[in-house]
Design a protein around this motif. Sequence first.
Motif, PDB file in Angstrom:
ATOM      1  N   ILE A 231       0.974  -1.179  -0.147  1.00  0.00           N
ATOM      2  CA  ILE A 231       0.138   0.186   0.185  1.00  0.00           C
ATOM      3  C   ILE A 231       0.893   1.146   0.075  1.00  0.00           C
ATOM      4  O   ILE A 231       0.423   2.341  -0.645  1.00  0.00           O
ATOM      5  CB  ILE A 231      -0.947  -0.135   1.292  1.00  0.00           C
ATOM      6  CG1 ILE A 231      -1.879  -1.148   1.108  1.00  0.00           C
ATOM      7  CG2 ILE A 231      -1.574   1.407   1.446  1.00  0.00           C
ATOM      8  CD1 ILE A 231      -2.614  -1.477   2.341  1.00  0.00           C
ATOM      9  N   LEU A 234       2.202   1.574  -3.523  1.00  0.00           N
ATOM     10  CA  LEU A 234       0.846   2.219  -4.175  1.00  0.00           C
ATOM     11  C   LEU A 234       0.710   3.664  -4.178  1.00  0.00           C
ATOM     12  O   LEU A 234       0.439   4.291  -5.262  1.00  0.00           O
ATOM     13  CB  LEU A 234      -0.360   1.301  -3.943  1.00  0.00           C
ATOM     14  CG  LEU A 234      -1.696   1.646  -4.657  1.00  0.00           C
ATOM     15  CD1 LEU A 234      -1.437   1.317  -6.178  1.00  0.00           C
ATOM     16  CD2 LEU A 234      -2.999   1.098  -3.724  1.00  0.00           C
ATOM     17  N   GLU A 235       0.639   4.149  -2.908  1.00  0.00           N
ATOM     18  CA  GLU A 235       0.589   5.619  -2.624  1.00  0.00           C
ATOM     19  C   GLU A 235       1.708   6.389  -3.217  1.00  0.00           C
ATOM     20  O   GLU A 235       1.430   7.571  -3.792  1.00  0.00           O
ATOM     21  CB  GLU A 235       0.686   5.683  -1.111  1.00  0.00           C
ATOM     22  CG  GLU A 235      -0.730   5.288  -0.495  1.00  0.00           C
ATOM     23  CD  GLU A 235      -0.562   5.401   1.168  1.00  0.00           C
ATOM     24  OE1 GLU A 235       0.488   5.857   1.554  1.00  0.00           O
ATOM     25  OE2 GLU A 235      -1.732   5.386   1.821  1.00  0.00           O
ATOM     26  N   LYS A 238       0.920   6.679  -7.167  1.00  0.00           N
ATOM     27  CA  LYS A 238      -0.233   7.662  -7.240  1.00  0.00           C
ATOM     28  C   LYS A 238       0.355   9.086  -7.075  1.00  0.00           C
ATOM     29  O   LYS A 238       0.129  10.267  -7.927  1.00  0.00           O
ATOM     30  CB  LYS A 238      -1.351   7.527  -6.373  1.00  0.00           C
ATOM     31  CG  LYS A 238      -2.174   6.208  -6.545  1.00  0.00           C
ATOM     32  CD  LYS A 238      -3.385   6.107  -5.642  1.00  0.00           C
ATOM     33  CE  LYS A 238      -4.267   4.822  -5.738  1.00  0.00           C
ATOM     34  NZ  LYS A 238      -5.244   4.830  -4.816  1.00  0.00           N
ATOM     35  N   PRO A 244      -1.814   3.367 -11.177  1.00  0.00           N
ATOM     36  CA  PRO A 244      -1.386   2.048 -10.492  1.00  0.00           C
ATOM     37  C   PRO A 244      -1.954   0.815 -11.443  1.00  0.00           C
ATOM     38  O   PRO A 244      -1.398  -0.172 -11.065  1.00  0.00           O
ATOM     39  CB  PRO A 244      -2.270   2.138  -9.252  1.00  0.00           C
ATOM     40  CG  PRO A 244      -3.299   3.085  -9.429  1.00  0.00           C
ATOM     41  CD  PRO A 244      -2.765   4.165 -10.464  1.00  0.00           C
ATOM     42  N   VAL A 249       1.071  -4.389  -8.376  1.00  0.00           N
ATOM     43  CA  VAL A 249       1.415  -4.378  -6.992  1.00  0.00           C
ATOM     44  C   VAL A 249       0.889  -5.398  -6.156  1.00  0.00           C
ATOM     45  O   VAL A 249      -0.462  -5.544  -6.424  1.00  0.00           O
ATOM     46  CB  VAL A 249       1.199  -2.953  -6.332  1.00  0.00           C
ATOM     47  CG1 VAL A 249       1.634  -3.010  -4.990  1.00  0.00           C
ATOM     48  CG2 VAL A 249       1.883  -1.887  -7.327  1.00  0.00           C
ATOM     49  N   ALA A 261      -8.263  -1.648  -1.970  1.00  0.00           N
ATOM     50  CA  ALA A 261      -7.418  -1.300  -3.385  1.00  0.00           C
ATOM     51  C   ALA A 261      -7.934  -2.385  -4.334  1.00  0.00           C
ATOM     52  O   ALA A 261      -7.779  -2.113  -5.592  1.00  0.00           O
ATOM     53  CB  ALA A 261      -6.068  -1.325  -2.777  1.00  0.00           C
ATOM     54  N   GLU A 266      -6.668  -1.699  -8.053  1.00  0.00           N
ATOM     55  CA  GLU A 266      -5.189  -1.303  -7.819  1.00  0.00           C
ATOM     56  C   GLU A 266      -4.255  -2.104  -7.328  1.00  0.00           C
ATOM     57  O   GLU A 266      -2.808  -1.640  -7.704  1.00  0.00           O
ATOM     58  CB  GLU A 266      -5.366   0.155  -7.189  1.00  0.00           C
ATOM     59  CG  GLU A 266      -6.193   1.099  -7.654  1.00  0.00           C
ATOM     60  CD  GLU A 266      -6.438   2.369  -6.730  1.00  0.00           C
ATOM     61  OE1 GLU A 266      -6.831   3.601  -7.023  1.00  0.00           O
ATOM     62  OE2 GLU A 266      -5.928   2.318  -5.511  1.00  0.00           O
ATOM     63  N   MET A 267      -4.549  -3.141  -6.779  1.00  0.00           N
ATOM     64  CA  MET A 267      -3.516  -4.138  -6.450  1.00  0.00           C
ATOM     65  C   MET A 267      -3.944  -5.497  -6.175  1.00  0.00           C
ATOM     66  O   MET A 267      -5.042  -5.662  -6.446  1.00  0.00           O
ATOM     67  CB  MET A 267      -2.744  -3.598  -5.035  1.00  0.00           C
ATOM     68  CG  MET A 267      -3.725  -3.636  -3.818  1.00  0.00           C
ATOM     69  SD  MET A 267      -2.806  -3.047  -2.288  1.00  0.00           S
ATOM     70  CE  MET A 267      -2.026  -4.815  -1.792  1.00  0.00           C
TER      71      MET A 267
END
Length: 339
Positions: A231, A234-235, A238, A244, A249, A261, A266-267
């Motif tokens: 995470i 991921l942040e 972004k 993403p 990820v 997420a 996104e992951m």
Amino acid sequence: MALTTFTRRGLAMLAGVGLAALTIGQAAAADPVRIAAVVQSLDTEFNVLWANAANQHPLVKDGTVKLTVLDGRMDALTQSNQFDTAISEKYDAIVFVPVDIDAGNDPVQRAKDAGITVIGSNTLISNTDLYNAYIASNDIEAGKLLAKSVFDKMGGKGNVVIGEGMIGQSAQVQRLQGIEETLKDYPDIKVLEQKTANWSRAEALSLMENWLTAHAGQINGVIGENDEIAIGALEAIKAHGLDPKTIPVAGVDGVTDALLAVKRGEMMSTLQDADAQAQGAIDLALAAKQPDYKPQAKVWDVNGGKLAWEGGKQQHYSVPWIPVTLDNVDALLSMRKTQ
């Protein structure tokens, strides 16, 4: 968002406990079985999920078991001192989630010498023979699942970065082993960077920001040895204005933010079953004290019998991983609301 807020509030409350015991189970019992749970850190969501799951064990809820959860603060010496306290206070059993794979051996040996049952849960010590029994998920397998999910999304080629957990913990050691074994099957994957983020979202964010700057446009995938690391990465992705969905990820644990997420696409994540690991450990502790004990937790002999009770006589119980998918993520989030 409400789920995340609830989790953060719970974490803050538990973190404030410090070294003081958090006593779980309010019902009175004439002579309750006293179990101390020495966990890694109540600042981490997975350990809080583990403690919450332990709280829901039927015999803890009805007062048959008095469970005391001790916050190890991610420090092996703190955990060692907590063992000494449990030994001096003559607890019936200790459930152990160790910080360090090697440093955990000595306190377990001291408890064993004092005649106290010790059950391992989640992470392990290197000498698992010291345990009466232990219940955990196969972290080598987790590393393989992590790596394969990212490598396949990358089309089997490109550059990857790896955020590791705290060096010396069994999960860090074994998940890395699984990642490295999988790399052998993907000769066109190159590891650009590999460094510990200490299971920390904030440290992973900083690492990933540095890596994105140093390797602009070259990072094609991210492996986080837990969800917090994934995470954080991921942040950072972004924050750099990158989509993403173009950089795979993956993480492990199935913490709330990771589930959200995954739902957003996104992951990727794999759920580590805190209920089975915590409640299973309590059942195993009781079975070690009572030869005819019948398990009370609902985690056994489900999912096609993949976690079989087998009379509570085995030393090693392996909890299956649960890949988080778009098909099951809403159900998993719904379960989290009730915890």
